[in-house]
Motif scaffolding. Structure first.
Motif, PDB file in Angstrom:
ATOM      1  N   SER A 229     -18.930  -5.497  55.573  1.00 45.29           N
ATOM      2  CA  SER A 229     -19.536  -4.366  54.880  1.00 45.29           C
ATOM      3  C   SER A 229     -19.414  -4.584  53.377  1.00 45.29           C
ATOM      4  O   SER A 229     -18.561  -5.340  52.905  1.00 45.29           O
ATOM      5  N   MET A 230     -20.257  -3.895  52.621  1.00 44.91           N
ATOM      6  CA  MET A 230     -20.203  -4.008  51.166  1.00 44.91           C
ATOM      7  C   MET A 230     -18.845  -3.539  50.640  1.00 44.91           C
ATOM      8  O   MET A 230     -18.227  -4.204  49.812  1.00 44.91           O
ATOM      9  N   GLU A 231     -18.380  -2.400  51.124  1.00 47.24           N
ATOM     10  CA  GLU A 231     -17.102  -1.900  50.647  1.00 47.24           C
ATOM     11  C   GLU A 231     -15.938  -2.711  51.214  1.00 47.24           C
ATOM     12  O   GLU A 231     -14.861  -2.758  50.625  1.00 47.24           O
ATOM     13  N   GLY A 232     -16.148  -3.369  52.359  1.00 52.16           N
ATOM     14  CA  GLY A 232     -15.119  -4.256  52.887  1.00 52.16           C
ATOM     15  C   GLY A 232     -14.827  -5.390  51.920  1.00 52.16           C
ATOM     16  O   GLY A 232     -13.667  -5.753  51.679  1.00 52.16           O
ATOM     17  N   VAL A 233     -15.885  -5.960  51.341  1.00 55.02           N
ATOM     18  CA  VAL A 233     -15.703  -6.982  50.306  1.00 55.02           C
ATOM     19  C   VAL A 233     -14.939  -6.375  49.132  1.00 55.02           C
ATOM     20  O   VAL A 233     -14.047  -7.000  48.554  1.00 55.02           O
ATOM     21  N   GLY A 234     -15.270  -5.128  48.792  1.00 54.40           N
ATOM     22  CA  GLY A 234     -14.575  -4.441  47.705  1.00 54.40           C
ATOM     23  C   GLY A 234     -13.090  -4.262  47.978  1.00 54.40           C
ATOM     24  O   GLY A 234     -12.264  -4.434  47.073  1.00 54.40           O
TER      25      GLY A 234
END
Length: 269
Positions: A229-234
């Protein structure tokens, strides 16, 4: 001053959508002040994909941080310098630069899937030019302009968002894309060597397949089973910035998957 309350300060480039937006939101949840830059704004978006710098900044603030939206064309050195100067004036520090902005996806995002997967002699040279000018060069310029502020901030970090293109799997990748990402990896290493004496860490971050707005347009062509997920990378970036042994990773290329294992975090959801 924006960061006068003791908050750490980050600048995430290309954060109106995609991986940049995910990193900005995760930093917001961790209480950071986040400068969000990109061309897409309330005054006008680039292309058809959703997302603006103002929207991301609002979401950062709603998550518990402080989002600062700045419309910036990263192909304009004067505009990029103005952002660095603003951060210095308003905060007097920069704990994290996330070099994420990327050019070259415009034609792909407009639907040119076949062109993206074509051999280099069937692709327009503008793909190469966009990825090196609005990608690699944009990262170089932002880092060059931010270096003095990073050096003045104890324990600071530069994350250059890149991508792994294994030699054994080169065929499915755009040749210009593979070259540009390799150049980003080299930039991260060169910066690490030169910044180490100043206590600044620099590394290249390799996400896997991330469910960005652009990627999800082509979901039918992709295996998303192990996608991030995008926020997982974050979350991986937040954990990295908190690592007391950060300097041991400086100069390396690290995958989001490796960081998930190292810090015991979920990068899928």
């Amino acid at each position: 001053m924006v960061g006068s309350g003791g908050e750490r300060v980050a600048w995430v480039t290309g954060a109106s959508r995609g991986v940049g937006r995910g990193i900005a939101l995760a930093l917001g949840r961790a209480g950071w002040v986040v400068y969000v830059t990109a061309r897409s704004s309330a005054a006008g978006r680039t292309g058809h994909l959703p997302g603006t710098v103002e929207q991301t900044a609002r979401e950062v603030s709603a998550a518990g941080g402080r989002g600062v939206a700045v419309v910036c064309d990263h192909g304009d050195d004067t505009a990029v310098a103005a952002v660095a100067e603003r951060i210095d004036a308003e905060c007097g520090r920069l704990d994290l630069l996330v070099n994420n902005v990327w050019g070259g996806y415009e034609r792909l995002n407009a639907g040119a899937w076949a062109e993206w997967n074509a051999p280099l002699w069937e692709q327009p040279v503008e793909l190469f030019d966009a990825m090196f000018a609005a990608g690699v060069r944009a990262h170089y310029v932002a880092l060059r302009l931010c270096a003095p502020l990073l050096i003045a901030t104890s324990g600071s970090l530069v994350v250059t968002v890149s991508f792994a293109v294994p030699e054994a799997e080169q065929a499915p990748y755009c040749a210009a894309y593979a070259m540009a990402k390799s150049a980003d990896d080299r930039l991260a290493l060169a910066a690490a060597v030169q910044l180490r004496a100043h206590g600044v860490a620099s590394l290249a971050l390799h996400p896997g397949l991330v469910r960005t707005e652009g990627v999800m347009q082509f979901a039918e062509h992709l295996d998303l089973v192990d996608s991030q997920s995008m926020e997982g990378v974050g979350r991986a970036v937040v954990a990295l910035a908190d690592d007391p042994d950060l300097m041991t990773l400086s100069g390396s290329v690290v995958s989001v998957e490796r960081l998930a294992d190292r810090y015991g975090i979920d990068v899928m959801s």
